[in-house]
Design an enzyme around this catalytic site. Structure first.
Site, short mmCIF file in Angstrom:
data_model
loop_
_atom_site.label_atom_id
_atom_site.label_comp_id
_atom_site.label_asym_id
_atom_site.label_seq_id
_atom_site.Cartn_x
_atom_site.Cartn_y
_atom_site.Cartn_z
N GLY A 105 -25.30 -8.36 -3.10
CA GLY A 105 -24.96 -7.92 -2.42
C GLY A 105 -24.39 -9.52 -1.27
O GLY A 105 -24.77 -10.85 -2.30
N PHE A 137 -27.39 -12.61 3.93
CA PHE A 137 -27.67 -12.46 4.84
C PHE A 137 -27.91 -10.72 4.92
O PHE A 137 -27.87 -9.98 5.73
CB PHE A 137 -26.90 -12.35 6.32
N ALA A 138 -28.05 -10.23 4.12
CA ALA A 138 -27.97 -8.21 3.55
C ALA A 138 -29.06 -8.01 3.09
O ALA A 138 -29.34 -6.70 3.00
CB ALA A 138 -27.16 -8.17 2.17
N THR A 191 -33.78 -10.58 -0.36
CA THR A 191 -34.81 -11.36 -0.57
C THR A 191 -36.09 -10.56 0.00
O THR A 191 -37.01 -10.58 -0.10
CB THR A 191 -35.01 -12.83 -0.01
N GLU A 227 -33.08 -15.58 -5.91
CA GLU A 227 -32.08 -16.29 -5.86
C GLU A 227 -30.97 -16.29 -7.36
O GLU A 227 -31.52 -17.27 -8.53
CB GLU A 227 -32.23 -17.32 -5.40
N GLN A 285 -29.05 -15.49 -9.89
CA GLN A 285 -28.00 -16.13 -10.00
C GLN A 285 -27.39 -17.71 -10.54
O GLN A 285 -27.04 -18.30 -10.94
CB GLN A 285 -26.50 -16.08 -8.77
N TYR A 304 -18.35 -17.08 -3.33
CA TYR A 304 -17.71 -17.74 -1.78
C TYR A 304 -16.24 -17.07 -1.78
O TYR A 304 -15.53 -16.54 -1.13
CB TYR A 304 -17.71 -18.71 -0.68
N CYS A 322 -16.72 -7.99 13.91
CA CYS A 322 -16.27 -7.12 14.00
C CYS A 322 -17.80 -6.08 14.37
O CYS A 322 -17.67 -5.49 14.34
CB CYS A 322 -15.17 -6.60 13.71
#
Length: 286
Positions: free
Chosen positions: A91, A94-95, A98, A169, A171, A200, A228
């Site tokens: 994801g 901030f999803a 962790t 982490e 990746q 990003y 939003c």
């Protein structure tokens, strides 16, 4: 005439002379009679009793069937005991990736299983000896440059007793695919992987997507768009840095939905163009 008759007698001798010659020749039989010393009396052949030689096939089949079933059963038990699992959590930033990882690790530990957590030593935001969520939840971990060194650092004997391995982490680990495959397929470990599936620019980040074909389950988390409030699946970088690996927090990144990612990228690209133009102009004045 006398000369001619003599010639005939030379070419064709008289019949009496020929018969007298043949009468003196010895006649030989056309076959030989075997002597009695060669002949002997052979005993009459006896037909073997094949009934006594017939194998008891029913007991052999029963033995083979029982043995094969036992072998298959033992192989199945051995395979089941060594069968590991791979679970992937992906994801945007901030999803709660962790947080989800730590909850699963804590659940496995509560069930009596031996657990360990690994993170990249590149992430030093909250210290090297612990893994910390954005909400402040903290657990001890192993900070490593690569996953292949984990067994040696953890200890071979301790590794054999290990049941569950958590990787945060993910990746940042180039050897993620080989480690997960070997740990699950050969060592029977349960591996829970957490990481970004895209950078990003929404491109594949590291080797996280490479282990999808190996995974038993895949969890795709979403954050909340900061602009939003809708579900956010993408990470927007707010600064002008362009390198792929830039470890930072909310000061650099924010989760956004698709619409605001596209519009945000347009704004950021325009801002970068303006900044680059200003740098060039300021350089020309000096």
């Amino acid at each position: 005439m006398l000369y001619i008759s003599r010639m005939k007698s030379v070419i064709s001798p008289p019949f009496t002379t020929l018969t007298s010659h043949l009468s003196k020749t010895r006649h030989f039989p056309l076959y030989f009679q075997a002597s009695k010393s060669i002949l002997c009396d052979f005993p009459a052949l006896q037909i073997p009793n094949f009934i006594n030689l017939k194998p008891r096939t029913y007991s052999l089949k029963s033995s083979i069937s029982s043995t094969s079933i036992q072998n298959r059963s033992s192989r199945a038990e051995a395979s089941e005991s060594l069968s590991g699992e791979i679970h992937v959590i992906v994801g945007p930033m901030f999803a709660g990736k962790t947080t989800t990882l730590l909850r699963r690790i804590q659940a496995e530990s509560s069930n009596g299983r031996n657990v360990a957590i690994i993170k990249s030593n590149k992430d030093t935001r909250y210290g090297l000896d612990s893994i910390v969520t954005h909400d402040g939840v903290k657990l001890p971990c192993w900070a490593l440059a690569d996953l292949s060194s984990f067994r040696q650092n953890f200890g071979p004997d301790a590794y054999e007793k290990l049941d569950v391995i958590g990787i945060d982490e993910a990746q940042f680990f180039e050897d993620l695919y080989d480690f997960c495959r070997n740990a699950a397929d050969n060592d029977g470990k349960t591996v829970i992987v957490s990481g970004l599936d895209g950078d990003y620019l929404r491109r594949s980040f590291g080797s996280v997507l490479d282990i999808i074909p190996l995974a038993d389950s895949i969890t795709k988390l979403s954050a909340r768009c900061e602009l939003c409030g809708k579900p956010a699946l993408f990470t927007l970088r707010k600064t002008e840095e362009t390198q792929t690996e830039l470890i930072a927090g909310a000061d650099v990144y924010m989760p956004v939905c698709r619409r605001h990612y596209i519009s945000g990228q347009v704004v950021i690209e325009a801002a970068r163009t303006v900044l680059e133009t200003r740098k060039v102009q300021s350089g020309s004045y000096t």
